[in-house]
Design a protein around this motif. Structure first.
Motif, PDB file in Angstrom:
ATOM      1  N   HIS A 151      -3.720   4.331 -20.303  1.00  6.11           N
ATOM      2  CA  HIS A 151      -4.109   3.776 -19.003  1.00  6.11           C
ATOM      3  C   HIS A 151      -5.485   3.124 -19.147  1.00  6.11           C
ATOM      4  CE1 HIS A 151      -0.856   6.156 -17.382  1.00  6.11           C
ATOM      5  NE2 HIS A 151      -1.449   7.298 -17.626  1.00  6.11           N
ATOM      6  N   PHE A 209      -2.401  -6.483 -12.800  1.00  2.00           N
ATOM      7  CA  PHE A 209      -1.935  -5.206 -13.332  1.00  2.00           C
ATOM      8  C   PHE A 209      -0.843  -5.522 -14.349  1.00  2.00           C
ATOM      9  CE2 PHE A 209       0.370  -1.122 -13.296  1.00  2.00           C
ATOM     10  CZ  PHE A 209      -0.699  -0.298 -13.602  1.00  2.00           C
ATOM     11  N   VAL A 211       1.566  -4.294 -17.530  1.00  2.00           N
ATOM     12  CA  VAL A 211       2.182  -3.145 -18.194  1.00  2.00           C
ATOM     13  C   VAL A 211       2.810  -3.626 -19.494  1.00  2.00           C
ATOM     14  CG1 VAL A 211       3.740  -1.192 -17.969  1.00  2.00           C
ATOM     15  CG2 VAL A 211       2.689  -2.185 -15.920  1.00  2.00           C
ATOM     16  N   GLN A 213       4.446  -2.630 -23.438  1.00  2.80           N
ATOM     17  CA  GLN A 213       5.118  -1.541 -24.150  1.00  2.80           C
ATOM     18  C   GLN A 213       5.014  -1.825 -25.640  1.00  2.80           C
ATOM     19  OE1 GLN A 213       8.849  -0.425 -22.403  1.00  2.80           O
ATOM     20  NE2 GLN A 213       8.587   1.682 -23.096  1.00  2.80           N
ATOM     21  N   VAL A 219       3.766   3.212 -23.281  1.00  2.00           N
ATOM     22  CA  VAL A 219       3.501   2.355 -22.129  1.00  2.00           C
ATOM     23  C   VAL A 219       1.988   2.199 -21.962  1.00  2.00           C
ATOM     24  CG1 VAL A 219       3.710   2.142 -19.622  1.00  2.00           C
ATOM     25  CG2 VAL A 219       5.636   3.028 -20.971  1.00  2.00           C
ATOM     26  N   ASP A 221      -0.806   0.511 -19.529  1.00  2.00           N
ATOM     27  CA  ASP A 221      -1.045  -0.228 -18.288  1.00  2.00           C
ATOM     28  C   ASP A 221      -2.503  -0.609 -18.197  1.00  2.00           C
ATOM     29  OD1 ASP A 221      -0.962   2.831 -17.716  1.00  2.00           O
ATOM     30  OD2 ASP A 221      -2.230   2.044 -16.127  1.00  2.00           O
ATOM     31  N   GLU A 223      -5.401  -2.433 -15.729  1.00  2.00           N
ATOM     32  CA  GLU A 223      -5.953  -3.047 -14.520  1.00  2.00           C
ATOM     33  C   GLU A 223      -7.090  -3.961 -14.943  1.00  2.00           C
ATOM     34  OE1 GLU A 223      -8.033  -0.325 -11.774  1.00  2.00           O
ATOM     35  OE2 GLU A 223      -9.389  -2.005 -11.451  1.00  2.00           O
TER      36      GLU A 223
ATOM     37  N   HIS B 151      -4.027   4.478  -8.846  1.00  2.75           N
ATOM     38  CA  HIS B 151      -3.550   4.967 -10.143  1.00  2.75           C
ATOM     39  C   HIS B 151      -3.310   6.475 -10.040  1.00  2.75           C
ATOM     40  CE1 HIS B 151      -4.843   1.126 -11.687  1.00  2.75           C
ATOM     41  NE2 HIS B 151      -6.118   1.368 -11.506  1.00  2.75           N
ATOM     42  N   VAL B 211       5.861   1.764 -11.052  1.00  6.79           N
ATOM     43  CA  VAL B 211       4.905   0.871 -10.402  1.00  6.79           C
ATOM     44  C   VAL B 211       5.473   0.446  -9.060  1.00  6.79           C
ATOM     45  CG1 VAL B 211       3.473  -1.187 -10.627  1.00  6.79           C
ATOM     46  CG2 VAL B 211       4.219   0.034 -12.683  1.00  6.79           C
ATOM     47  N   ASP B 221       0.499   2.734  -9.348  1.00  8.96           N
ATOM     48  CA  ASP B 221       1.184   3.127 -10.585  1.00  8.96           C
ATOM     49  C   ASP B 221       1.143   4.635 -10.728  1.00  8.96           C
ATOM     50  OD1 ASP B 221      -1.687   2.195 -11.219  1.00  8.96           O
ATOM     51  OD2 ASP B 221      -1.211   3.545 -12.870  1.00  8.96           O
ATOM     52  N   GLU B 223       2.198   7.856 -13.247  1.00  6.19           N
ATOM     53  CA  GLU B 223       2.688   8.517 -14.462  1.00  6.19           C
ATOM     54  C   GLU B 223       3.224   9.881 -14.067  1.00  6.19           C
ATOM     55  OE1 GLU B 223      -0.376   9.641 -17.411  1.00  6.19           O
ATOM     56  OE2 GLU B 223       0.879  11.413 -17.722  1.00  6.19           O
TER      57      GLU B 223
END
Ligand SMILES: [Mg+2]
Ligand SMILES: [Mg+2]
Ligand SMILES: [Mg+2]
Ligand SMILES: [Mg+2]
Lengths: 335, 335, 335, 335
Positions: A151, A209, A211, A213, A219, A221, A223, B151, B211, B221, B223
């Motif tokens: 994150h 935002f 995301v 992979q 994952v 993400d 911001e 988040h 999301v 988002d 998790e």
């Protein structure tokens, strides 16, 4: 080579900062020349630091007193200057982004491979930040298991009026892409972008935002909010199977004052990444002296970051999840 | 009404915990009866707490010594029991999720509207957690501008073997959906789900990354990782135009011991949300006594959370961004 | 002077660390020679670093390839070696304590004054730690008012068996005395010592609690606990009229793992003060090159710290509050 | 006894707060009457809360609707009212300090012993704060070894003009003395006081630095600064042989805003000790109902805190370390 003599191309805010650091602050390095298209600016800095001002970038690259080149000129010139440094057989550290077009980076890679040795480093200095380095170490050691999530938050206090929603992806987010690839030690394979509304005080600039992979499924993400007002703030948490690692940036003291208890948040990146820049230069100079490669971003890394950027731009404009192209990695850039 | 006499249906782990709290710990409340399909379990608890054990849920709801009902029985029974409490004209607090099928919640809402007063509260206790309440206050006051991002991380230490990737969305994530709606004060309109690989120690259960986007565009988002090993951990950061608010949960002390400095992370939710549960019960009881509505989740909130869940499940199975259905909100549930 | 060539006397743990740092890590410095009474140890290090091993300290000081001397030999030899460096007209950085006897420091100061320029720096590296430097800045700027209290904790994970309760005051506490004088910018005038019992795992070594008072009345309390087991930990909070500043040391990441959330505490001082040592050396080298004085401890500072130490030892043995002698500060050491 | 009916004597700031909490917020308790020498103030509060206003304290104590008495009247009246409650055979919770003169507390203890059961609790609510309770648990369990140090800071944002340097010791510091005795589980035997200068914005009020020592040697240092401007702040760190425990008070969220990242510090004690007050009342009521003693301060605790206060005042006026008198603890107050 005993001492690496460095020439700096581009003496804007970042180039000037870098030149000052190189002039005395990096062991084994000596600043010898600076150049800028604004000759006055270069001259003033040259005089301040007691080095040569050279009028043309080509001349600086060719200069006998210059062993290695730092490119801090406008983004559009990065790749061409990199090619010239390679042609001169001189190591070159290019501020990010290494290029705006993939063709330019491909040309750089071809030239470097033809030269037979790695001469290009891209200035993604976060790789030398002790926090990101520790995250990478934790992934590589697997001491809390494999990574599941990363994150990331990137916030600027404010941004110049020319910055657009698109440039936030194309430019501001680049550090995050490179950092994710560095920490995870693998490629990014897909991207999705979802944007909140523009803040009222920065019309025309949506925060983003993103995301991503990675190849093994982690994952990531991100911001990116370039008008956060309260200050410059870069955070990240890496979530592994059995534990998490979080960046813990900030000043060496906390303050209780005026009904608040905590940290002072600086307005820009200088304090936050001062160590990273220093360590990046130290590592670059050491790698030049020893001929050993370092943790820095290569042309390949710059290339893959560009492909991630392209996928994100397409994901943003289409609203779809977009696969990141995965060209074959040349043996030259492996290991 | 001077004192609210409460009957608890379902004396599993959560029902037992709740019954103990209600037996003496909530001002204005008195526990009078408990019921469980396992009659022994109900009897033992009834004896411990000096209350009545009632064999059948219907009888408990009908009992003259019961003014209000707390439903902690298996998820599949929630809606039907809620309907019976409404039929008896008794306020009912239903543990989440309020129902598995949207038709069940629609029936609940119809019954409640027919009864002419709000009788149903859904047990999303985070609305009473001081941290989430502060986040909502910050949004409502706009004191650091409008929200751009939220988040969220929800981590359990481990989870029962019956939990699947799908149930993580269908069940574990529900608290997050309700919390986002509560904090932002608006509906969720779209959902995307991207999943990392299964951790090796929990095969068959992918952590989930969800999301959401709210009506005005805020990106949320989430998790959800139910096998995080290090403990139970619920975090959130609300990012507004001019500042951010972050939950700061944890114990009232920090510890330096054995080469670590920081907090002890508890294995489950009890310590983390003890205040939230207490305040939820206090608020519920007060709302019963005064006839005033409170901050708790209504049947409508349970319904909309269910629609978000359905969209997430579809987003997960298709890989697409899915719009959340937006039925018209009945006037009964407005304001 | 273009490059400062440095010789290191004493290649124990600290001298070896320092020598490695000076061999390539400090801009403007070059390590040229090492010496140790254990000739083998010096030779091995010399070989590792590609420098000269010199058999005798006197010869190292006299060597034409040595511009400046770093003294890391056993404490009892510090002052005598400092005198020899002064006699040779060479700058000398002496690890703390500068001397065990006040007469030795007085001799050093006389020699330095006779030489007509400051040649001695004492290795209280905390003055270069960004946290202590910020505290000093806050005091000097008075931006949160004048200082009232300074609360200090110094904890080692464990300590060598020769360390006694008395040596904890005489040696371990020295860094704290110098740091307090540095931060407050004034002398310490009185000392009180109150000791808790010995911990069971370190018989013969009482932790110490020292309360100092500065010339203008600021109360400085110092806990020194050298057997704290959980790690190396140095903390301080400066309390001013309108706010407080607290050191915030620690690693660049935090970790959630194994039921704990927070920082890993290192076992020794190396990570904690790595920046301070680097900045100390950089500043020392710069001050040699420029001839400008720096923030480092002078012989006078070493002297006053010794007088504070003497007062503390007397306070400890008598149980009384003891005034610290206040000799007149020579003009040479002012400003 | 099913429900404890409580009368409150004194409806100043604290009495009013307490009365409001007791009127509906404490399970098993019911507020029935309030009294104040300012009859209007009492009447207004009585009307707000729907309880009886009684003109005279004696009448309130005697009232048949009052099972237990909370004394929040001016300090000088505490002991006398406590005696009357004992005479009436009614449990009484007396705000601290229990008395200004030791003779008054001795009389209270004699009366209580004559009554044959503990009726007096002193309102040192920190014993019910989860942080202090955890510190006590850590000491009692010895899970990180025996205590060596306890570092305490007590800061108010500002203080009333009548507060003097002497009253800071005599009154403000009392909570700290009781907390240290509670956490350590033993008596304080000696006191030293060392004072910094008065802050410029609060002439006539020196902050105080008090160093206590407990029977087994633990050193307790206490900063009391009643004009700290930035807010109300109570901190403590307990240092044991193998680890330390630190209070971690503060709001349930942190805030990044306006160049700061951290906690909002409240101006007074209400938020900081809201849980402690609630838990204190719950525990008091439960102890009345069950007849079991609780963790609260007894008359003996109030007495010993007074003796510590006397020693501190003498230490402050003489500059010497002063032994705290250690009267024999009556069997009645043991265990
Ligand atoms: Mg960069
Ligand atoms: Mg719940
Ligand atoms: Mg040192
Ligand atoms: Mg109190």
């Amino acid at each position: 080579m005993n001492e690496v003599r460095i020439g700096v191309i581009g003496t804007g805010v970042m180039g000037t900062d870098h030149a000052r650091k190189l002039a005395g602050g990096i062991p084994g390095a000596r600043l010898t020349a600076v150049q800028d298209f604004a000759a006055d600016r270069a001259s003033a800095l040259a005089q301040e630091l007691g080095v040569l001002a050279i009028a043309e970038a080509d001349a600086l690259i060719a200069d006998a007193e210059v062993d290695a080149v730092l490119v801090c000129s406008p983004d559009g010139t990065h790749a061409a200057l990199g090619l010239k440094a390679i042609a001169a057989g001189k190591p070159v550290l290019i501020e990010k982004p290494v290029a705006a077009e993939r063709g330019e980076v491909e040309a750089l890679m071809r030239a470097e491979m033809a030269a037979g040795r790695k001469l290009v480093q891209v200035g993604y200095m976060r790789r030398f930040d002790p926090g990101y380095a520790e995250m990478r170490r934790v992934v590589a050691s697997a001491e809390v298991g494999s990574p599941l999530f990363m994150h990331c938050q990137h916030r600027n206090e404010s941004s110049p009026s020319y910055l657009t929603s698109e440039l936030i992806i194309a430019n501001s987010a680049g550090h995050e892409f490179d950092a994710a690839r560095f920490v995870l030690g693998e490629e990014i394979v897909a991207a999705t972008v979802i944007s909140p509304p523009e803040p009222r005080h920065a019309p025309g600039r949506q925060p983003q935002f993103i995301v991503l992979q990675s190849a093994s499924g982690t994952v990531v993400d991100i911001e990116v909010y370039t008008d956060a007002r309260y200050g410059y703030d870069v955070q990240a948490e890496l979530v592994c199977e059995e534990g998490t690692v979080r960046l813990r940036p900030g000043p060496p003291t906390s303050l209780r004052h005026a009904a608040r208890d905590g940290l002072v948040v600086p307005p820009d990146w200088r304090a936050r990444f001062a160590d990273a820049y220093r360590l990046q230069f130290e590592s670059w100079v050491r790698s030049i002296v020893t001929g050993q490669s370092n943790e820095g971003s290569t042309a390949w890394d710059g290339y893959m970051t560009l492909l991630v950027t392209e996928a994100c731009l397409k994901a943003w404009s289409t609203g779809n999840r977009i696969a990141v192209e995965q060209p074959e990695r040349p043996a030259f850039y492996q290991g």
